[in-house]
Design an enzyme around this catalytic site. Structure first.
Site, PDB file in Angstrom:
ATOM      1  N   ARG A 125     -17.756  -1.732  17.855  1.00 56.57           N
ATOM      2  CA  ARG A 125     -17.357  -3.600  17.277  1.00 56.57           C
ATOM      3  C   ARG A 125     -15.639  -4.097  18.673  1.00 56.57           C
ATOM      4  O   ARG A 125     -14.631  -2.972  18.684  1.00 56.57           O
ATOM      5  CB  ARG A 125     -16.782  -3.622  15.765  1.00 56.57           C
ATOM      6  CG  ARG A 125     -18.007  -3.565  15.412  1.00 56.57           C
ATOM      7  CD  ARG A 125     -17.921  -3.700  13.883  1.00 56.57           C
ATOM      8  NE  ARG A 125     -19.257  -3.749  13.064  1.00 56.57           N
ATOM      9  CZ  ARG A 125     -19.958  -4.568  13.685  1.00 56.57           C
ATOM     10  NH1 ARG A 125     -19.856  -5.488  13.531  1.00 56.57           N
ATOM     11  NH2 ARG A 125     -20.887  -3.781  12.439  1.00 56.57           N
ATOM     12  N   CYS A 134     -18.425   2.480   8.847  1.00 57.68           N
ATOM     13  CA  CYS A 134     -18.600   2.113  10.207  1.00 57.68           C
ATOM     14  C   CYS A 134     -17.508   2.774  10.070  1.00 57.68           C
ATOM     15  O   CYS A 134     -15.995   2.608   8.934  1.00 57.68           O
ATOM     16  CB  CYS A 134     -17.642   0.290   9.541  1.00 57.68           C
ATOM     17  SG  CYS A 134     -17.275  -0.960  10.589  1.00 57.68           S
ATOM     18  N   CYS A 162       0.281   0.498  10.171  1.00 58.12           N
ATOM     19  CA  CYS A 162      -0.093  -0.909   9.636  1.00 58.12           C
ATOM     20  C   CYS A 162       0.888  -2.104   8.739  1.00 58.12           C
ATOM     21  O   CYS A 162       2.097  -1.773   8.730  1.00 58.12           O
ATOM     22  CB  CYS A 162      -0.820  -0.570   8.463  1.00 58.12           C
ATOM     23  SG  CYS A 162      -1.596  -1.357   6.959  1.00 58.12           S
ATOM     24  N   CYS A 173       0.755   4.825   6.660  1.00 57.95           N
ATOM     25  CA  CYS A 173       0.279   4.489   8.719  1.00 57.95           C
ATOM     26  C   CYS A 173       0.984   3.701   8.851  1.00 57.95           C
ATOM     27  O   CYS A 173       1.739   3.346   8.444  1.00 57.95           O
ATOM     28  CB  CYS A 173      -1.145   3.654   8.021  1.00 57.95           C
ATOM     29  SG  CYS A 173      -2.051   3.910   7.195  1.00 57.95           S
ATOM     30  N   CYS A 201       1.009  -1.088   0.015  1.00 58.88           N
ATOM     31  CA  CYS A 201      -0.282   0.483  -0.289  1.00 58.88           C
ATOM     32  C   CYS A 201       1.171   1.022  -0.346  1.00 58.88           C
ATOM     33  O   CYS A 201       1.782   1.280   1.005  1.00 58.88           O
ATOM     34  CB  CYS A 201      -0.759   0.197   1.048  1.00 58.88           C
ATOM     35  SG  CYS A 201      -1.429   0.482   1.029  1.00 58.88           S
ATOM     36  N   CYS A 256     -19.718  -5.726   3.435  1.00 59.54           N
ATOM     37  CA  CYS A 256     -18.798  -4.444   3.701  1.00 59.54           C
ATOM     38  C   CYS A 256     -17.450  -4.433   3.040  1.00 59.54           C
ATOM     39  O   CYS A 256     -17.306  -5.860   2.432  1.00 59.54           O
ATOM     40  CB  CYS A 256     -18.557  -4.514   5.379  1.00 59.54           C
ATOM     41  SG  CYS A 256     -17.202  -3.509   6.034  1.00 59.54           S
ATOM     42  N   CYS A 269     -16.760  -8.822   5.522  1.00 55.19           N
ATOM     43  CA  CYS A 269     -16.456  -7.787   5.355  1.00 55.19           C
ATOM     44  C   CYS A 269     -14.354  -7.636   4.581  1.00 55.19           C
ATOM     45  O   CYS A 269     -13.274  -8.257   4.319  1.00 55.19           O
ATOM     46  CB  CYS A 269     -15.679  -6.830   6.535  1.00 55.19           C
ATOM     47  SG  CYS A 269     -14.436  -5.004   6.490  1.00 55.19           S
TER      48      CYS A 269
HETATM   49  N1  SAM Z   1      -6.722   0.428   2.946  1.00 51.02           N
HETATM   50  C1  SAM Z   1      -7.675   0.556   4.127  1.00 51.02           C
HETATM   51  C2  SAM Z   1      -7.849   1.889   4.994  1.00 51.02           C
HETATM   52  O1  SAM Z   1      -6.860   1.736   5.392  1.00 51.02           O
HETATM   53  O2  SAM Z   1      -8.680   2.396   5.006  1.00 51.02           O
HETATM   54  C3  SAM Z   1      -8.730  -0.774   4.032  1.00 51.02           C
HETATM   55  C4  SAM Z   1      -7.745  -1.389   4.979  1.00 51.02           C
HETATM   56  S1  SAM Z   1      -6.797  -0.790   6.531  1.00 51.02           S
HETATM   57  C5  SAM Z   1      -6.282  -2.140   6.928  1.00 51.02           C
HETATM   58  C6  SAM Z   1      -8.558  -1.155   7.309  1.00 51.02           C
HETATM   59  C7  SAM Z   1      -8.512  -0.523   9.056  1.00 51.02           C
HETATM   60  O3  SAM Z   1      -7.623  -1.412   9.925  1.00 51.02           O
HETATM   61  C8  SAM Z   1      -7.190   1.208   9.488  1.00 51.02           C
HETATM   62  O4  SAM Z   1      -8.130   2.422   9.423  1.00 51.02           O
HETATM   63  C9  SAM Z   1      -6.812   0.192  10.699  1.00 51.02           C
HETATM   64  O5  SAM Z   1      -7.847   0.904  11.787  1.00 51.02           O
HETATM   65  C10 SAM Z   1      -6.911  -0.909  10.993  1.00 51.02           C
HETATM   66  N2  SAM Z   1      -5.244  -1.995  11.580  1.00 51.02           N
HETATM   67  C11 SAM Z   1      -4.153  -2.061  10.461  1.00 51.02           C
HETATM   68  N3  SAM Z   1      -3.721  -2.061  10.996  1.00 51.02           N
HETATM   69  C12 SAM Z   1      -3.831  -3.060  12.307  1.00 51.02           C
HETATM   70  C13 SAM Z   1      -3.108  -3.045  13.559  1.00 51.02           C
HETATM   71  N4  SAM Z   1      -1.362  -3.417  13.654  1.00 51.02           N
HETATM   72  N5  SAM Z   1      -3.619  -3.131  15.048  1.00 51.02           N
HETATM   73  C14 SAM Z   1      -4.685  -2.647  14.675  1.00 51.02           C
HETATM   74  N6  SAM Z   1      -5.653  -2.057  13.243  1.00 51.02           N
HETATM   75  C15 SAM Z   1      -5.004  -2.259  12.705  1.00 51.02           C
HETATM   76  C1  DTB Z   2     -10.869  -2.284  11.556  1.00 49.27           C
HETATM   77  O1  DTB Z   2     -11.094  -1.877  12.490  1.00 49.27           O
HETATM   78  N1  DTB Z   2      -9.990  -3.730  11.759  1.00 49.27           N
HETATM   79  C2  DTB Z   2      -9.743  -4.233  10.888  1.00 49.27           C
HETATM   80  C3  DTB Z   2     -11.262  -3.960  10.218  1.00 49.27           C
HETATM   81  N2  DTB Z   2     -11.581  -2.756  10.618  1.00 49.27           N
HETATM   82  C4  DTB Z   2     -10.924  -3.936   8.432  1.00 49.27           C
HETATM   83  C5  DTB Z   2      -9.225  -4.776  10.132  1.00 49.27           C
HETATM   84  C6  DTB Z   2      -8.053  -4.983  12.007  1.00 49.27           C
HETATM   85  C7  DTB Z   2      -6.579  -5.301  11.087  1.00 49.27           C
HETATM   86  C8  DTB Z   2      -5.115  -5.812  11.797  1.00 49.27           C
HETATM   87  C9  DTB Z   2      -4.081  -6.356  11.337  1.00 49.27           C
HETATM   88  C10 DTB Z   2      -4.407  -6.550   9.820  1.00 49.27           C
HETATM   89  O2  DTB Z   2      -5.134  -8.061  10.380  1.00 49.27           O
HETATM   90  O3  DTB Z   2      -3.713  -6.823   8.817  1.00 49.27           O
HETATM   91 FE1  SF4 Z   3      -2.999   1.213   3.412  1.00 45.94          FE
HETATM   92 FE2  SF4 Z   3      -3.029  -0.219   5.421  1.00 45.94          FE
HETATM   93 FE3  SF4 Z   3      -3.367   2.767   5.791  1.00 45.94          FE
HETATM   94 FE4  SF4 Z   3      -4.921   1.052   4.637  1.00 45.94          FE
HETATM   95  S1  SF4 Z   3      -4.107   0.702   6.972  1.00 45.94           S
HETATM   96  S2  SF4 Z   3      -4.397   2.571   3.825  1.00 45.94           S
HETATM   97  S3  SF4 Z   3      -3.718  -0.865   3.739  1.00 45.94           S
HETATM   98  S4  SF4 Z   3      -1.226   1.349   5.083  1.00 45.94           S
END
Ligand code: SAM
Ligand code: DTB
Ligand code: SF4
Length: 317
Positions: A260, A188, A59, A56, A52, A128, A96
């Site tokens: 959630r 959401c 992430c 973030c 990506c 979702c 989702c």
């Molecule tokens: N790329 C899209 C976005 O950022 O909206 C969708 C996927 S992103 C992985 C969805 C959500 O997962 C993020 O907004 C974040 O809140 C959550 N997330 C990602 N990595 C995480 C982590 N290591 N621990 C907890 N939540 C995480």
């Molecule tokens: C949300 O708030 N938590 C979920 C869902 N929305 C998409 C994602 C959590 C991701 C945790 C890190 C991972 O498994 O990559």
């Molecule tokens: Fe990309 Fe992860 Fe950020 Fe979603 S949370 S925009 S997948 S870097």
């Protein structure tokens, strides 16, 4: 009375009240707004993993961090629908689909997502998606395909945002949420605790969410999953009671929302999870994977639900 004008100070004073006072208040709100003793089970699937362009800090899928996750091709539609079938068979009612995109681009990949949404709906599941930023026109196409909900988290407070993400701004997030709403898709949106933010940041984020009228239908509260290779890998874990306080505060500010209990449950003792469910959480992610990291296994969660005397929400008609 539902309110859209909570101040940060009010939210902090709710959040910081003596623990049992906070829990009692949240429980009171919860039993009035959600009398059915149900917990909704939602299953996640990453349909497009890694690489990506966003940065973030939390992430594992950001191309800016070396977490060992490569950029994978998008899953094909039948593979996704098989996963939806499996989710349904174990009792999930919401499916989702996540993509590691900064934003949706019109074209064959988006068309595939629309097909996935149609297939998930045809199986009687709530559908979702979480695909990054969307325009109003794209949101309308998702709605036409049958999408019920769009996940797009604020993640943290406006004030703290730049310390976590530099490749986009808070108002980009809010614009996508408005596009989703105006297309008639439910919202959401929630965030993550344990990224080094203050209590005020946590409350500020909840206040921002509660300014939406109507409130977001769904508010995921995640505890940071500390993934090796991300800038946040070495942060200390949260105290489980911080999650209880955050969930209880979300419940009080947004009485009708599905709150959630999201990422971070593998490190959360069963008793702490029960307390979260008591204090206002009425949904969990269900199935042994979140997007790229582990989640408790299905049998463990069924036993948790049983221990709490809750029932898994039936698939909606
Ligand atoms: N790329 C899209 C976005 O950022 O909206 C969708 C996927 S992103 C992985 C969805 C959500 O997962 C993020 O907004 C974040 O809140 C959550 N997330 C990602 N990595 C995480 C982590 N290591 N621990 C907890 N939540 C995480
Ligand atoms: C949300 O708030 N938590 C979920 C869902 N929305 C998409 C994602 C959590 C991701 C945790 C890190 C991972 O498994 O990559
Ligand atoms: Fe990309 Fe992860 Fe950020 Fe979603 S949370 S925009 S997948 S870097």
């Amino acid at each position: 009375m539902t309110r859209y004008d909570w101040s940060i100070e009010e939210a902090v004073s709710i959040h910081d009240a003596p623990l049992f006072e906070l829990i009692d208040r949240a429980r009171g709100t919860h039993t009035v707004s959600h009398p059915k003793n149900e917990v909704q089970l939602c299953t996640l699937l990453s349909v497009k993993t890694g690489g990506c362009p966003e940065d973030c800090a939390y992430c594992p899928q950001s191309a800016h961090h070396d977490t060992g996750l490569g950029k994978e091709a998008m899953l094909d539609v039948p593979a996704v629908l098989e996963a939806a079938d499996r989710a349904r068979a174990v009792g999930s009612t919401r499916f989702c689909m996540g993509a590691a995109w900064r934003q949706v681009k019109d074209g064959p990949e988006f068309d595939k997502v629309l097909e996935m949404v149609r297939g998930v709906k045809a199986r009687g599941l709530e559908a979702c998606c979480t695909l990054g930023m969307v325009t109003e026109a794209q949101a309308r196409r998702l709605k036409e395909a049958g999408l019920d909900a769009y996940n797009h988290n604020l993640d943290t407070s406006r004030e703290n945002y730049r310390s976590i993400i530099k490749t986009r701004v808070y108002d980009d997030r809010l614009a996508t949420l408005r596009a989703v709403r105006s297309a008639g898709i439910t919202v959401c949106s929630g965030g993550i605790i344990g990224m080094g933010e203050s209590i005020r940041d946590r409350c500020s984020m909840l206040v921002e969410l509660a300014r939406f009228s109507p409130h977001p239908e769904s508010v995921p509260i995640n505890a940071l999953v500390r993934v090796e290779g991300t800038p946040l890998e070495a942060l200390p874990p949260i105290d489980p009671l911080e999650l209880v306080r955050m969930i209880a505060t979300a419940r009080i500010l947004m009485p009708a929302a599905k709150v959630r209990l999201s990422a971070g449950r593998t490190e959360l003792p069963r008793e702490a999870q029960l307390l979260c469910l008591y204090a206002g959480a009425n949904s969990i992610f269900y199935g042994d994977r979140l997007l790229t990291t582990p989640n408790p296994d299905v049998n463990e969660d069924l036993s948790l639900i049983e221990a709490a005397g809750l029932v898994a929400a039936a698939p909606f008609a």
